[in-house]
Design a protein around this motif. Sequence first.
Motif, PDB file in Angstrom:
ATOM      1  N   GLU A  57     136.658 115.364  68.918  1.00  0.00           N
ATOM      2  CA  GLU A  57     135.641 115.102  67.907  1.00  0.00           C
ATOM      3  C   GLU A  57     134.308 115.553  68.502  1.00  0.00           C
ATOM      4  OE1 GLU A  57     134.194 110.936  66.427  1.00  0.00           O
ATOM      5  OE2 GLU A  57     136.229 111.329  65.710  1.00  0.00           O
ATOM      6  N   PHE A  58     133.664 116.502  67.834  1.00  0.00           N
ATOM      7  CA  PHE A  58     132.399 117.059  68.318  1.00  0.00           C
ATOM      8  C   PHE A  58     131.264 116.552  67.441  1.00  0.00           C
ATOM      9  CE2 PHE A  58     135.711 119.864  69.651  1.00  0.00           C
ATOM     10  CZ  PHE A  58     135.306 120.383  70.868  1.00  0.00           C
ATOM     11  N   ASP A  59     130.254 115.961  68.061  1.00  0.00           N
ATOM     12  CA  ASP A  59     129.092 115.483  67.312  1.00  0.00           C
ATOM     13  C   ASP A  59     127.903 116.391  67.593  1.00  0.00           C
ATOM     14  OD1 ASP A  59     130.218 113.201  66.046  1.00  0.00           O
ATOM     15  OD2 ASP A  59     130.128 112.135  67.955  1.00  0.00           O
ATOM     16  N   PHE A  60     127.332 116.906  66.506  1.00  0.00           N
ATOM     17  CA  PHE A  60     126.175 117.787  66.609  1.00  0.00           C
ATOM     18  C   PHE A  60     125.001 117.222  65.833  1.00  0.00           C
ATOM     19  CE2 PHE A  60     129.745 120.698  67.207  1.00  0.00           C
ATOM     20  CZ  PHE A  60     129.325 121.454  68.290  1.00  0.00           C
ATOM     21  N   LYS A  61     123.820 117.587  66.282  1.00  0.00           N
ATOM     22  CA  LYS A  61     122.585 117.280  65.573  1.00  0.00           C
ATOM     23  C   LYS A  61     122.031 118.629  65.124  1.00  0.00           C
ATOM     24  CE  LYS A  61     118.035 115.359  66.598  1.00  0.00           C
ATOM     25  NZ  LYS A  61     117.265 114.694  67.650  1.00  0.00           N
ATOM     26  N   VAL A  62     121.877 118.804  63.816  1.00  0.00           N
ATOM     27  CA  VAL A  62     121.369 120.052  63.250  1.00  0.00           C
ATOM     28  C   VAL A  62     119.995 119.750  62.649  1.00  0.00           C
ATOM     29  CG1 VAL A  62     121.751 121.863  61.526  1.00  0.00           C
ATOM     30  CG2 VAL A  62     123.702 120.863  62.743  1.00  0.00           C
ATOM     31  N   THR A  63     118.965 120.372  63.214  1.00  0.00           N
ATOM     32  CA  THR A  63     117.596 120.107  62.768  1.00  0.00           C
ATOM     33  C   THR A  63     116.985 121.378  62.200  1.00  0.00           C
ATOM     34  OG1 THR A  63     117.355 118.434  64.492  1.00  0.00           O
ATOM     35  CG2 THR A  63     115.330 119.226  63.468  1.00  0.00           C
ATOM     36  N   TYR A  64     116.427 121.256  61.006  1.00  0.00           N
ATOM     37  CA  TYR A  64     115.746 122.399  60.393  1.00  0.00           C
ATOM     38  C   TYR A  64     114.368 122.570  61.007  1.00  0.00           C
ATOM     39  CZ  TYR A  64     119.102 123.710  56.866  1.00  0.00           C
ATOM     40  OH  TYR A  64     120.228 124.194  56.243  1.00  0.00           O
ATOM     41  N   ILE A  65     114.121 123.796  61.478  1.00  0.00           N
ATOM     42  CA  ILE A  65     112.804 124.180  61.976  1.00  0.00           C
ATOM     43  C   ILE A  65     112.284 125.120  60.905  1.00  0.00           C
ATOM     44  CG2 ILE A  65     111.553 125.305  63.851  1.00  0.00           C
ATOM     45  CD1 ILE A  65     114.210 124.867  65.497  1.00  0.00           C
ATOM     46  N   GLY A  66     111.581 124.587  59.941  1.00  0.00           N
ATOM     47  CA  GLY A  66     111.225 125.389  58.783  1.00  0.00           C
ATOM     48  C   GLY A  66     112.399 125.447  57.829  1.00  0.00           C
ATOM     49  N   SER A  67     112.325 126.335  56.849  1.00  0.00           N
ATOM     50  CA  SER A  67     113.356 126.362  55.809  1.00  0.00           C
ATOM     51  C   SER A  67     114.499 127.318  56.114  1.00  0.00           C
ATOM     52  CB  SER A  67     112.722 126.749  54.474  1.00  0.00           C
ATOM     53  OG  SER A  67     112.209 128.070  54.555  1.00  0.00           O
ATOM     54  N   ARG A  68     114.327 128.170  57.134  1.00  0.00           N
ATOM     55  CA  ARG A  68     115.343 129.191  57.381  1.00  0.00           C
ATOM     56  C   ARG A  68     116.064 129.043  58.708  1.00  0.00           C
ATOM     57  NH1 ARG A  68     111.232 133.423  55.220  1.00  0.00           N
ATOM     58  NH2 ARG A  68     110.238 132.872  57.176  1.00  0.00           N
ATOM     59  N   GLU A  69     115.527 128.292  59.623  1.00  0.00           N
ATOM     60  CA  GLU A  69     116.079 128.264  60.976  1.00  0.00           C
ATOM     61  C   GLU A  69     116.532 126.850  61.335  1.00  0.00           C
ATOM     62  OE1 GLU A  69     114.628 129.275  65.523  1.00  0.00           O
ATOM     63  OE2 GLU A  69     113.296 129.717  63.858  1.00  0.00           O
ATOM     64  N   VAL A  70     117.662 126.768  62.026  1.00  0.00           N
ATOM     65  CA  VAL A  70     118.146 125.470  62.493  1.00  0.00           C
ATOM     66  C   VAL A  70     118.290 125.467  64.009  1.00  0.00           C
ATOM     67  CG1 VAL A  70     119.372 124.784  60.381  1.00  0.00           C
ATOM     68  CG2 VAL A  70     120.581 126.075  62.151  1.00  0.00           C
ATOM     69  N   SER A  71     118.088 124.290  64.558  1.00  0.00           N
ATOM     70  CA  SER A  71     118.357 124.047  65.967  1.00  0.00           C
ATOM     71  C   SER A  71     119.631 123.213  66.008  1.00  0.00           C
ATOM     72  CB  SER A  71     117.181 123.273  66.564  1.00  0.00           C
ATOM     73  OG  SER A  71     117.569 122.608  67.728  1.00  0.00           O
TER      74      SER A  71
END
Length: 115
Positions: A57-71
């Motif tokens: 089970e892999f847990d990720f945090k996906v954060t939007y940096i602006g409207s087009r890019e994710v971290s």
Amino acid sequence: MAKSDELRIDPQQLADAWQRTLPETINSSDRCVVQQDEADDKTLRVTIHSAGHQMYEFDFKVTYIGSREVSVELIDVEKDNVAVDERTDMIQQLIHDYKRHLHECAQALLQLTHA
């Protein structure tokens, strides 16, 4: 005045869109759960349950940096609710693949997030 590249979408709508779209970008036998982050409107919590006998089970945090890019940040890897060593080659390869799939999902949702 808001920046033009700021993410402007309801966090639950965003989570729902990811929940619909991510299964199309990951392996068909893997399962995923996408939830909005209660503390941050621009962040999603993504859990991917890998198929096969390992049942990681892999847990990720996906954060939007602006409207087009994710971290994309790995939070942890578990097996049977126990954290595992994520430095093994096999797990590193899976992490790499899942991060790529998460970026692909963000790309697929550009028309929604980049209004």
